[in-house]
Design a protein around this motif. Structure first.
Motif, mmCIF file in Angstrom:
data_model
loop_
_atom_site.group_PDB
_atom_site.id
_atom_site.type_symbol
_atom_site.label_atom_id
_atom_site.label_comp_id
_atom_site.label_asym_id
_atom_site.label_seq_id
_atom_site.Cartn_x
_atom_site.Cartn_y
_atom_site.Cartn_z
ATOM 1 N N ASP A 217 0.839 -1.190 0.000
ATOM 2 C CA ASP A 217 0.000 0.000 0.000
ATOM 3 C C ASP A 217 0.880 1.247 0.000
ATOM 4 O O ASP A 217 1.990 1.247 0.551
ATOM 5 N N LYS B 179 -13.993 -5.979 -1.751
ATOM 6 C CA LYS B 179 -13.424 -4.670 -2.060
ATOM 7 C C LYS B 179 -14.477 -3.801 -2.726
ATOM 8 O O LYS B 179 -14.972 -4.132 -3.809
ATOM 9 N N SER C 178 -14.791 -0.683 -4.569
ATOM 10 C CA SER C 178 -13.948 0.287 -5.279
ATOM 11 C C SER C 178 -14.524 1.694 -5.208
ATOM 12 O O SER C 178 -13.777 2.681 -5.206
ATOM 13 N N ARG D 248 -4.423 -9.881 -0.560
ATOM 14 C CA ARG D 248 -5.627 -9.090 -0.838
ATOM 15 C C ARG D 248 -5.396 -7.618 -0.493
ATOM 16 O O ARG D 248 -4.598 -7.291 0.393
ATOM 17 N N THR D 249 -6.143 -6.751 -1.149
ATOM 18 C CA THR D 249 -6.057 -5.323 -0.873
ATOM 19 C C THR D 249 -6.381 -5.028 0.588
ATOM 20 O O THR D 249 -7.400 -5.485 1.108
ATOM 21 N N HIS D 250 -5.497 -4.283 1.253
ATOM 22 C CA HIS D 250 -5.692 -3.859 2.646
ATOM 23 C C HIS D 250 -5.907 -5.056 3.591
ATOM 24 O O HIS D 250 -6.503 -4.905 4.662
#
Length: 242
Positions: free
Chosen positions: A46, A124, A126, A170-172
């Motif tokens: 990130d 997620k 977006s 995975r994102t975050h």
């Protein structure tokens, strides 16, 4: 800050605030004085997170390192029972990141096991720029798995330092999985921290196999001195306090 460089790759300590997909490659090209230089992105952090990253300097090195990432994900998925074992899977993941991160506990009486595995389904959004844990799989939801070990804690139990190994990317992911258990990262106001400041999350150890030489590469960083101490002390592998 570049820690290692050769004709195939470069390993660096990414500063917080610089994006790993655009900012770092642009900075490297400027440093090298080569606007068209090849910079292969192998993994991501990130923008607000600092720490170790490796970038490929040739397409061949990028392909080899990316295969290691894929093989590692295969190993973890088999270990977690998310997929069936397959022939040819390495015995151990060849590409490994270890991430220490301080988290603030929700209360002094609330505790977590000293080590364990966290599994969640994450969605997620977006449009909102956020990731949410959900109760079951559905379209757009991905399973997230990580393992952690508490390496140090404040005397009053208000905060701890955890070493984390991601099984999925995975994102975050780290931020959301701990925040959902009422243990947000220190400084991560987006996911519940009441403390203002930089997100206390760092890629502190990176291991992979050199794509050209086959050498095992192992890089480590100390806990940033800018992080709040809270009385937390951690010893590195040499037995010295950082």
């Amino acid at each position: 800050m570049i820690l290692y460089e050769d004709t195939a790759l470069v390993v660096l300590d990414k500063p917080a605030g610089l994006s790993s997909e655009d900012g770092v490659p642009a900075a490297l090209r400027k440093l090298w004085g080569r606007p068209d230089a090849y910079v292969g992105v192998i993994h991501r952090l990130d923008t607000g997170v600092s720490g170790l990253m490796v970038y490929a300097k040739t397409p061949q090195a990028a392909a080899a390192l990316s295969r290691q990432v894929t093989q590692s994900q295969q190993v973890y998925a088999e270990q977690d029972g998310r997929i069936e074992p397959a022939a040819g899977t390495p015995d151990a993941p060849p590409f490994v990141e270890t991430i220490p991160r301080p988290h603030r506990r929700a209360g002094r009486t609330r505790s977590s096991p000293a080590e364990g595995v966290l599994r969640d389904y994450l969605f997620k959004d977006s449009r909102k720029g956020r990731v949410f844990p959900v109760s079951r799989p559905r379209k757009g939801v991905k399973e997230a798995v990580l393992e952690y070990r508490i390496s140090a804690s404040a005397p009053d139990g208000s905060a701890s330092l955890a070493d984390i190994t991601l099984h999925t990317g995975r994102t975050h992911q780290i931020r959301v999985q701990f925040a959902s258990r009422r243990h947000p990262l220190w400084g991560d106001g987006k996911y519940g921290s009441r403390i203002k400041g930089d997100i206390a999350l760092q890629s502190a150890r990176l291991r992979f196999i050199h794509p050209d030489t086959g050498e095992k590469m192992d890089f480590r960083l100390p806990v940033p001195g800018t992080w709040p101490a809270w009385g937390i002390r951690q010893e590195n592998d040499n037995g010295t306090t950082v």
